[in-house]
Design a protein around this motif. Sequence first.
Motif, PDB file in Angstrom:
ATOM      1  N   THR A  37      -1.025   2.075  -2.926  1.00  0.00           N
ATOM      2  CA  THR A  37      -1.895   2.883  -3.787  1.00  0.00           C
ATOM      3  C   THR A  37      -1.495   4.351  -3.751  1.00  0.00           C
ATOM      4  O   THR A  37      -1.630   5.049  -4.758  1.00  0.00           O
ATOM      5  N   ALA A  38      -0.958   4.820  -2.633  1.00  0.00           N
ATOM      6  CA  ALA A  38      -0.558   6.225  -2.521  1.00  0.00           C
ATOM      7  C   ALA A  38       0.840   6.487  -3.087  1.00  0.00           C
ATOM      8  O   ALA A  38       1.065   7.504  -3.744  1.00  0.00           O
ATOM      9  N   ASN A  39       1.784   5.565  -2.825  1.00  0.00           N
ATOM     10  CA  ASN A  39       3.188   5.822  -3.159  1.00  0.00           C
ATOM     11  C   ASN A  39       3.801   4.841  -4.149  1.00  0.00           C
ATOM     12  O   ASN A  39       4.920   5.068  -4.608  1.00  0.00           O
ATOM     13  N   GLY A  40       3.154   3.738  -4.408  1.00  0.00           N
ATOM     14  CA  GLY A  40       3.687   2.754  -5.342  1.00  0.00           C
ATOM     15  C   GLY A  40       4.651   1.757  -4.743  1.00  0.00           C
ATOM     16  O   GLY A  40       5.071   0.815  -5.402  1.00  0.00           O
ATOM     17  N   ARG A  41       5.047   1.969  -3.474  1.00  0.00           N
ATOM     18  CA  ARG A  41       5.931   1.018  -2.816  1.00  0.00           C
ATOM     19  C   ARG A  41       5.856   1.176  -1.306  1.00  0.00           C
ATOM     20  O   ARG A  41       5.404   2.201  -0.792  1.00  0.00           O
ATOM     21  N   PHE A  55       6.123 -10.670   6.003  1.00  0.00           N
ATOM     22  CA  PHE A  55       5.830  -9.694   4.958  1.00  0.00           C
ATOM     23  C   PHE A  55       5.667 -10.321   3.576  1.00  0.00           C
ATOM     24  O   PHE A  55       5.049  -9.727   2.706  1.00  0.00           O
ATOM     25  N   GLN A  56       6.172 -11.524   3.372  1.00  0.00           N
ATOM     26  CA  GLN A  56       5.853 -12.239   2.136  1.00  0.00           C
ATOM     27  C   GLN A  56       4.373 -12.631   2.143  1.00  0.00           C
ATOM     28  O   GLN A  56       3.701 -12.548   1.108  1.00  0.00           O
ATOM     29  N   ALA A  57       3.871 -13.033   3.311  1.00  0.00           N
ATOM     30  CA  ALA A  57       2.445 -13.346   3.431  1.00  0.00           C
ATOM     31  C   ALA A  57       1.607 -12.086   3.248  1.00  0.00           C
ATOM     32  O   ALA A  57       0.537 -12.115   2.619  1.00  0.00           O
ATOM     33  N   VAL A  58       2.094 -10.964   3.770  1.00  0.00           N
ATOM     34  CA  VAL A  58       1.402  -9.680   3.581  1.00  0.00           C
ATOM     35  C   VAL A  58       1.360  -9.335   2.094  1.00  0.00           C
ATOM     36  O   VAL A  58       0.324  -8.897   1.580  1.00  0.00           O
ATOM     37  N   THR A  59       2.465  -9.553   1.395  1.00  0.00           N
ATOM     38  CA  THR A  59       2.525  -9.277  -0.046  1.00  0.00           C
ATOM     39  C   THR A  59       1.457 -10.056  -0.791  1.00  0.00           C
ATOM     40  O   THR A  59       0.747  -9.505  -1.643  1.00  0.00           O
ATOM     41  N   SER A  60       1.316 -11.330  -0.481  1.00  0.00           N
ATOM     42  CA  SER A  60       0.288 -12.154  -1.131  1.00  0.00           C
ATOM     43  C   SER A  60      -1.107 -11.642  -0.826  1.00  0.00           C
ATOM     44  O   SER A  60      -1.964 -11.565  -1.717  1.00  0.00           O
ATOM     45  N   ARG A  61      -1.350 -11.286   0.425  1.00  0.00           N
ATOM     46  CA  ARG A  61      -2.669 -10.789   0.823  1.00  0.00           C
ATOM     47  C   ARG A  61      -2.991  -9.488   0.106  1.00  0.00           C
ATOM     48  O   ARG A  61      -4.099  -9.279  -0.372  1.00  0.00           O
ATOM     49  N   MET A  65      -6.054  -8.488  -2.351  1.00  0.00           N
ATOM     50  CA  MET A  65      -6.923  -7.360  -2.012  1.00  0.00           C
ATOM     51  C   MET A  65      -7.054  -6.383  -3.176  1.00  0.00           C
ATOM     52  O   MET A  65      -8.147  -5.899  -3.468  1.00  0.00           O
ATOM     53  N   LEU A  66      -5.929  -6.076  -3.819  1.00  0.00           N
ATOM     54  CA  LEU A  66      -5.917  -5.052  -4.863  1.00  0.00           C
ATOM     55  C   LEU A  66      -6.193  -5.610  -6.256  1.00  0.00           C
ATOM     56  O   LEU A  66      -6.401  -4.842  -7.198  1.00  0.00           O
ATOM     57  N   GLY A  67      -6.148  -6.924  -6.376  1.00  0.00           N
ATOM     58  CA  GLY A  67      -6.384  -7.531  -7.683  1.00  0.00           C
ATOM     59  C   GLY A  67      -5.277  -7.244  -8.679  1.00  0.00           C
ATOM     60  O   GLY A  67      -5.502  -7.255  -9.885  1.00  0.00           O
ATOM     61  N   ARG A  68      -4.096  -6.986  -8.179  1.00  0.00           N
ATOM     62  CA  ARG A  68      -2.911  -6.735  -9.005  1.00  0.00           C
ATOM     63  C   ARG A  68      -1.768  -7.556  -8.473  1.00  0.00           C
ATOM     64  O   ARG A  68      -1.710  -7.870  -7.283  1.00  0.00           O
ATOM     65  N   ARG A  69      -0.827  -7.864  -9.348  1.00  0.00           N
ATOM     66  CA  ARG A  69       0.349  -8.612  -8.910  1.00  0.00           C
ATOM     67  C   ARG A  69       1.256  -7.683  -8.113  1.00  0.00           C
ATOM     68  O   ARG A  69       1.634  -6.601  -8.563  1.00  0.00           O
ATOM     69  N   VAL A  70       1.600  -8.125  -6.901  1.00  0.00           N
ATOM     70  CA  VAL A  70       2.465  -7.373  -5.999  1.00  0.00           C
ATOM     71  C   VAL A  70       3.658  -8.266  -5.666  1.00  0.00           C
ATOM     72  O   VAL A  70       3.498  -9.465  -5.445  1.00  0.00           O
ATOM     73  N   VAL A  71       4.855  -7.698  -5.674  1.00  0.00           N
ATOM     74  CA  VAL A  71       6.070  -8.459  -5.405  1.00  0.00           C
ATOM     75  C   VAL A  71       6.833  -7.838  -4.240  1.00  0.00           C
ATOM     76  O   VAL A  71       6.629  -6.668  -3.893  1.00  0.00           O
ATOM     77  N   VAL A  80      11.234  -4.478   0.384  1.00  0.00           N
ATOM     78  CA  VAL A  80      10.456  -3.518  -0.411  1.00  0.00           C
ATOM     79  C   VAL A  80       9.320  -4.283  -1.051  1.00  0.00           C
ATOM     80  O   VAL A  80       9.518  -5.339  -1.654  1.00  0.00           O
ATOM     81  N   ILE A  81       8.117  -3.758  -0.903  1.00  0.00           N
ATOM     82  CA  ILE A  81       6.919  -4.340  -1.506  1.00  0.00           C
ATOM     83  C   ILE A  81       6.423  -3.320  -2.535  1.00  0.00           C
ATOM     84  O   ILE A  81       6.275  -2.145  -2.228  1.00  0.00           O
ATOM     85  N   THR A  82       6.184  -3.787  -3.763  1.00  0.00           N
ATOM     86  CA  THR A  82       5.795  -2.889  -4.837  1.00  0.00           C
ATOM     87  C   THR A  82       4.946  -3.633  -5.854  1.00  0.00           C
ATOM     88  O   THR A  82       4.829  -4.851  -5.807  1.00  0.00           O
ATOM     89  N   PHE A  83       4.357  -2.886  -6.779  1.00  0.00           N
ATOM     90  CA  PHE A  83       3.613  -3.506  -7.869  1.00  0.00           C
ATOM     91  C   PHE A  83       4.585  -4.138  -8.846  1.00  0.00           C
ATOM     92  O   PHE A  83       5.662  -3.596  -9.098  1.00  0.00           O
ATOM     93  N   ASP A  84       4.202  -5.273  -9.430  1.00  0.00           N
ATOM     94  CA  ASP A  84       5.035  -5.947 -10.422  1.00  0.00           C
ATOM     95  C   ASP A  84       4.748  -5.323 -11.780  1.00  0.00           C
ATOM     96  O   ASP A  84       3.744  -5.626 -12.408  1.00  0.00           O
TER      97      ASP A  84
END
Length: 88
Positions: A37-41, A55-61, A65-71, A80-84
Amino acid sequence: MTNPFSTQPAHRRTPLSADEKARGVANFADLVAQQLTANGRFRVSADDAESVELFQAVTSRVSEMLGRRVVSYANGRYMVITFDEAGA
């Protein structure tokens, strides 16, 4: 004759227990969500299969949590984890 004391032993990681994995996902999810939410990635060292899986499990969680698709993207060294943006 070679000197056995001049060589470094190979580093071995102890596999995480199921409880440790669950706690790791829960704790890292909060941190990753804040960074997204602060940096986008969020970028983390993930150089073995176990850390990539964690961290794939963290990505899903975080996505839940955010109600947005995260990849997440891994290259064998970092993840790298970021918004899709493509699926938005």
